[in-house]
Design a protein around this motif. Structure first.
Motif, PDB file in Angstrom:
ATOM      1  N   SER A 324       0.780  -1.503   0.069  1.00  0.00           N
ATOM      2  CA  SER A 324       0.230  -0.537   0.164  1.00  0.00           C
ATOM      3  C   SER A 324       0.846   1.092  -0.195  1.00  0.00           C
ATOM      4  O   SER A 324       1.991   1.655   0.545  1.00  0.00           O
ATOM      5  N   PRO A 325       0.414   2.410  -0.377  1.00  0.00           N
ATOM      6  CA  PRO A 325       1.460   3.653  -0.779  1.00  0.00           C
ATOM      7  C   PRO A 325       1.685   3.731   1.362  1.00  0.00           C
ATOM      8  O   PRO A 325       3.080   4.584   1.215  1.00  0.00           O
ATOM      9  N   GLU A 326       1.078   3.577   2.246  1.00  0.00           N
ATOM     10  CA  GLU A 326       1.387   3.627   3.102  1.00  0.00           C
ATOM     11  C   GLU A 326       2.501   2.620   3.636  1.00  0.00           C
ATOM     12  O   GLU A 326       3.447   3.489   4.441  1.00  0.00           O
ATOM     13  N   LYS A 327       2.345   1.142   3.050  1.00  0.00           N
ATOM     14  CA  LYS A 327       3.220   0.640   3.648  1.00  0.00           C
ATOM     15  C   LYS A 327       4.661   0.930   3.146  1.00  0.00           C
ATOM     16  O   LYS A 327       6.056   1.271   3.575  1.00  0.00           O
ATOM     17  N   ASP A 328       4.301   1.385   1.570  1.00  0.00           N
ATOM     18  CA  ASP A 328       5.681   1.871   0.620  1.00  0.00           C
ATOM     19  C   ASP A 328       6.628   3.495   1.791  1.00  0.00           C
ATOM     20  O   ASP A 328       7.657   3.151   1.415  1.00  0.00           O
ATOM     21  N   ALA A 329       5.125   4.357   2.242  1.00  0.00           N
ATOM     22  CA  ALA A 329       6.038   4.889   2.826  1.00  0.00           C
ATOM     23  C   ALA A 329       6.849   4.705   4.253  1.00  0.00           C
ATOM     24  O   ALA A 329       7.955   5.788   4.476  1.00  0.00           O
ATOM     25  N   LEU A 330       6.557   3.493   4.932  1.00  0.00           N
ATOM     26  CA  LEU A 330       7.563   3.444   6.141  1.00  0.00           C
ATOM     27  C   LEU A 330       8.143   3.042   5.479  1.00  0.00           C
ATOM     28  O   LEU A 330       9.314   3.309   6.382  1.00  0.00           O
ATOM     29  N   ARG A 331       8.397   1.943   4.342  1.00  0.00           N
ATOM     30  CA  ARG A 331       9.840   1.490   4.070  1.00  0.00           C
ATOM     31  C   ARG A 331      11.160   2.293   3.784  1.00  0.00           C
ATOM     32  O   ARG A 331      12.482   2.767   3.840  1.00  0.00           O
ATOM     33  N   ARG A 332       9.936   3.711   2.951  1.00  0.00           N
ATOM     34  CA  ARG A 332      11.211   4.508   2.208  1.00  0.00           C
ATOM     35  C   ARG A 332      11.884   5.050   3.918  1.00  0.00           C
ATOM     36  O   ARG A 332      13.047   6.337   3.266  1.00  0.00           O
ATOM     37  N   SER A 333      11.052   5.555   5.023  1.00  0.00           N
ATOM     38  CA  SER A 333      11.682   5.952   6.148  1.00  0.00           C
ATOM     39  C   SER A 333      12.304   5.460   6.997  1.00  0.00           C
ATOM     40  O   SER A 333      13.269   5.842   7.297  1.00  0.00           O
ATOM     41  N   LEU A 334      11.892   4.250   6.639  1.00  0.00           N
ATOM     42  CA  LEU A 334      13.643   2.841   7.170  1.00  0.00           C
ATOM     43  C   LEU A 334      14.697   3.011   6.462  1.00  0.00           C
ATOM     44  O   LEU A 334      15.536   3.793   7.210  1.00  0.00           O
ATOM     45  N   ASN A 335      14.509   3.269   5.041  1.00  0.00           N
ATOM     46  CA  ASN A 335      15.568   3.272   4.131  1.00  0.00           C
ATOM     47  C   ASN A 335      16.574   4.039   4.616  1.00  0.00           C
ATOM     48  O   ASN A 335      17.960   4.469   4.782  1.00  0.00           O
ATOM     49  N   ASP A 336      15.052   5.631   4.296  1.00  0.00           N
ATOM     50  CA  ASP A 336      16.459   7.368   4.954  1.00  0.00           C
ATOM     51  C   ASP A 336      17.132   6.726   6.006  1.00  0.00           C
ATOM     52  O   ASP A 336      18.361   7.858   6.474  1.00  0.00           O
ATOM     53  N   TRP A 337      15.674   6.258   7.411  1.00  0.00           N
ATOM     54  CA  TRP A 337      17.007   6.070   8.591  1.00  0.00           C
ATOM     55  C   TRP A 337      17.927   5.654   8.422  1.00  0.00           C
ATOM     56  O   TRP A 337      19.177   5.635   9.471  1.00  0.00           O
ATOM     57  N   LEU A 338      18.348   4.590   7.828  1.00  0.00           N
ATOM     58  CA  LEU A 338      19.500   3.244   7.675  1.00  0.00           C
ATOM     59  C   LEU A 338      20.644   4.172   6.887  1.00  0.00           C
ATOM     60  O   LEU A 338      21.511   3.809   7.319  1.00  0.00           O
ATOM     61  N   ARG A 339      20.310   5.308   6.094  1.00  0.00           N
ATOM     62  CA  ARG A 339      21.227   5.802   5.450  1.00  0.00           C
ATOM     63  C   ARG A 339      22.370   6.675   6.404  1.00  0.00           C
ATOM     64  O   ARG A 339      22.719   6.666   5.950  1.00  0.00           O
ATOM     65  N   GLY A 340      21.536   7.477   7.102  1.00  0.00           N
ATOM     66  CA  GLY A 340      21.801   7.997   7.951  1.00  0.00           C
ATOM     67  C   GLY A 340      22.721   7.472   9.697  1.00  0.00           C
ATOM     68  O   GLY A 340      23.249   8.483  10.425  1.00  0.00           O
ATOM     69  N   ALA A 341      22.228   6.484   9.493  1.00  0.00           N
ATOM     70  CA  ALA A 341      22.327   5.757  10.592  1.00  0.00           C
ATOM     71  C   ALA A 341      24.532   5.541  10.730  1.00  0.00           C
ATOM     72  O   ALA A 341      24.680   5.092  10.232  1.00  0.00           O
ATOM     73  N   ASP A 342      24.398   5.104  12.375  1.00  0.00           N
ATOM     74  CA  ASP A 342      25.534   4.232  12.436  1.00  0.00           C
ATOM     75  C   ASP A 342      26.155   3.247  13.330  1.00  0.00           C
ATOM     76  O   ASP A 342      27.358   3.185  13.401  1.00  0.00           O
ATOM     77  N   PHE A 343      24.657   2.735  13.404  1.00  0.00           N
ATOM     78  CA  PHE A 343      24.929   1.671  14.543  1.00  0.00           C
ATOM     79  C   PHE A 343      25.314   0.250  14.246  1.00  0.00           C
ATOM     80  O   PHE A 343      25.756  -0.644  14.498  1.00  0.00           O
ATOM     81  N   TYR A 344      25.258   0.338  12.417  1.00  0.00           N
ATOM     82  CA  TYR A 344      26.552  -1.191  11.994  1.00  0.00           C
ATOM     83  C   TYR A 344      28.016  -0.319  11.616  1.00  0.00           C
ATOM     84  O   TYR A 344      28.529   0.619  11.579  1.00  0.00           O
ATOM     85  N   ASP A 345      28.128  -1.244  11.041  1.00  0.00           N
ATOM     86  CA  ASP A 345      29.376  -1.966  10.457  1.00  0.00           C
ATOM     87  C   ASP A 345      29.868  -0.815   8.867  1.00  0.00           C
ATOM     88  O   ASP A 345      30.293  -0.539   8.511  1.00  0.00           O
ATOM     89  N   ALA A 346      28.920  -0.886   8.196  1.00  0.00           N
ATOM     90  CA  ALA A 346      28.628  -1.383   6.817  1.00  0.00           C
ATOM     91  C   ALA A 346      27.018  -1.172   6.321  1.00  0.00           C
ATOM     92  O   ALA A 346      26.175  -2.301   6.888  1.00  0.00           O
ATOM     93  N   LEU A 347      27.283  -0.564   5.490  1.00  0.00           N
ATOM     94  CA  LEU A 347      25.246  -0.889   3.931  1.00  0.00           C
ATOM     95  C   LEU A 347      25.593  -1.232   2.697  1.00  0.00           C
ATOM     96  O   LEU A 347      26.548  -0.168   2.823  1.00  0.00           O
ATOM     97  N   VAL A 348      24.509  -1.723   2.641  1.00  0.00           N
ATOM     98  CA  VAL A 348      24.544  -1.992   1.270  1.00  0.00           C
ATOM     99  C   VAL A 348      23.117  -1.920   1.019  1.00  0.00           C
ATOM    100  O   VAL A 348      21.661  -2.460   1.195  1.00  0.00           O
ATOM    101  N   ASP A 349      22.954  -1.036   0.007  1.00  0.00           N
ATOM    102  CA  ASP A 349      22.245  -0.175  -0.607  1.00  0.00           C
ATOM    103  C   ASP A 349      20.798  -1.161  -1.572  1.00  0.00           C
ATOM    104  O   ASP A 349      21.009  -0.621  -2.646  1.00  0.00           O
TER     105      ASP A 349
END
Length: 396
Positions: A324-349
């Motif tokens: 749904s559009p709402e589920k996709d908005a949540l997916r995007r928000s999660l991905n945006d947060w992951l791209r700016g986070a620092d709790f991991y050693d590396a990110l694969v986009d």
């Protein structure tokens, strides 16, 4: 002092996982998904071919009854070179404390004695298990992406009684060959391989293992179809199985985690019609827990963004509610947060790797298996290439 000196070399042995199939509890309701198992396994002989992701001189097998509620008797286990179909050659007996068979306690697993079995990365081997007369299947891996065989007897050219798309009891193969990195790829059906052809060994962790074995990196697949971060699905949640499938695995020092699609998509679907919508805060807290627990064990954590899935599962009961559009908005928000986070050693986009160039809510048609959720051959290769690029940077 003498006794300690004699025992020390055995205690100092190092092992690394070179093949894996994460255990799931066998379900009784097969109206949606059949288990793919025989009607019964009492007295049965099952041959399971597999591909080693890393070389070995000596091998140990890990057998699982972690979801069992009763003892699981195994009367014999053989390890052999796999030949076409159900054939095998050069079989060796696998012992457990010097005995030909074993009984796996409920909720437990057993590790075999060492088998001298020189093999290169990519070698095809087969484990053949013969079950006792009281054996009941309670512990398996559903979507093996490789055919196993119920056979009439453990012999080189057996009669095939039934082809099986699932793994049973066999959960891990360990090698004594040292690895620079022991990598566990954990996730849902995208990692488990749904969308990849049967018996082709082209799931993204398979491709990654082939690419990196010569560089001293061993890769195994701990994906479970229907897997979720926070809740049990077709297997236990990532948080629930992290200890068994990652932290307790000998030689594993790196986790590559791709999870979240089913946490976002399942609420409101026929799989979970009454479940409340997922929230970003819950997903963030769950991922931070994974980070805290892996860091406490000294493991490295590589996290993946969640790929798009608009239009997923067409012509199924899930089509109207999975996306749904709402589920996709949540997916995007999660991905945006992951791209700016620092709790991991590396990110694969993975999101950017797999998205369509002009419609980032959908999989790129070149990478799509056809169900708009699972990558096909090209998509799995693109994922493997992206992870390999990260792992090759290393953590010297």
């Amino acid at each position: 002092m003498v006794a300690m000196a004699i025992a020390a070399p055995g205690l100092a042995e190092n092992w690394v996982p070179v093949w894996m199939a994460s255990p799931q509890a066998v379900w009784s309701d097969t109206t949606v998904f059949a288990t793919g198992l025989p009607e019964q396994i009492a007295g049965a002989t099952i041959r399971q071919p597999l591909t080693l992701g890393f070389p070995a001189n000596r091998i140990r097998l890990v057998l699982s009854n972690v979801h069992g509620t009763r003892p699981l008797p195994i009367t014999a286990v053989k390890l052999a070179r796999s030949a076409p179909d159900a054939q095998a050659k050069d079989a060796q007996a696998v012992l457990f404390g010097g005995h030909a068979g074993t009984v796996i306690a409920p909720g437990a697993q057993v590790v075999s004695d060492t088998v001298v079995f020189p093999a290169e990365a990519g070698a095809r081997i087969a484990a053949t298990l013969t079950y006792g007369p009281d054996a009941v299947a309670e512990d398996f891996h559903w979507d093996a992406r490789e055919t196993s065989f119920l056979i009439d007897a453990d012999k080189p050219l057996p009669e095939v009684l039934q082809e099986l798309p699932a793994r049973l009891t066999l959960s891990m193969v360990l090698s004594d060959t040292p690895a620079r990195l022991g990598v566990i790829a954990m996730g849902d059906s995208i990692t488990d391989g749904n969308g990849a052809p049967m018996d082709a060994m082209v799931r993204w962790p398979d491709l990654l293992a082939r690419a990196l074995a010569a560089e001293g990196i061993a890769v195994v697949n701990a994906g479970i179809s229907g897997g979720r971060l926070l809740s049990d699905g077709m297997g236990r949640s990532v948080l629930a199985r992290l200890d068994h499938d990652v932290l307790a695995v000998p030689g594993a020092n790196t986790l590559v985690l791709l999870i979240g699609t089913n946490d976002i998509a399942w609420p409101g679907t026929p799989f979970s019609p009454e479940e409340a919508p997922m929230t970003l805060d819950r997903l963030q807290q769950g991922l931070m827990q994974v980070a805290a627990r892996t860091r406490a064990q000294g493991m490295r954590l590589v996290v993946g963004t969640v790929p798009p899935f608009e239009g997923a599962l067409p012509d199924t009961p899930m089509e109207e509610t999975y996306w749904s559009p709402e589920k996709d908005a949540l997916r995007r928000s999660l991905n945006d947060w992951l791209r700016g986070a620092d709790f991991y050693d590396a990110l694969v986009d993975f999101d950017r790797v797999l998205s369509a160039p002009e419609d980032d809510m959908r999989l790129n048609p070149l990478h799509d298996s056809g169900d708009h959720l699972h990558p096909g051959g090209n998509g799995n290769q693109a994922m493997a290439d992206a992870v390999a690029q990260v792992l090759r940077k290393g953590w010297e």
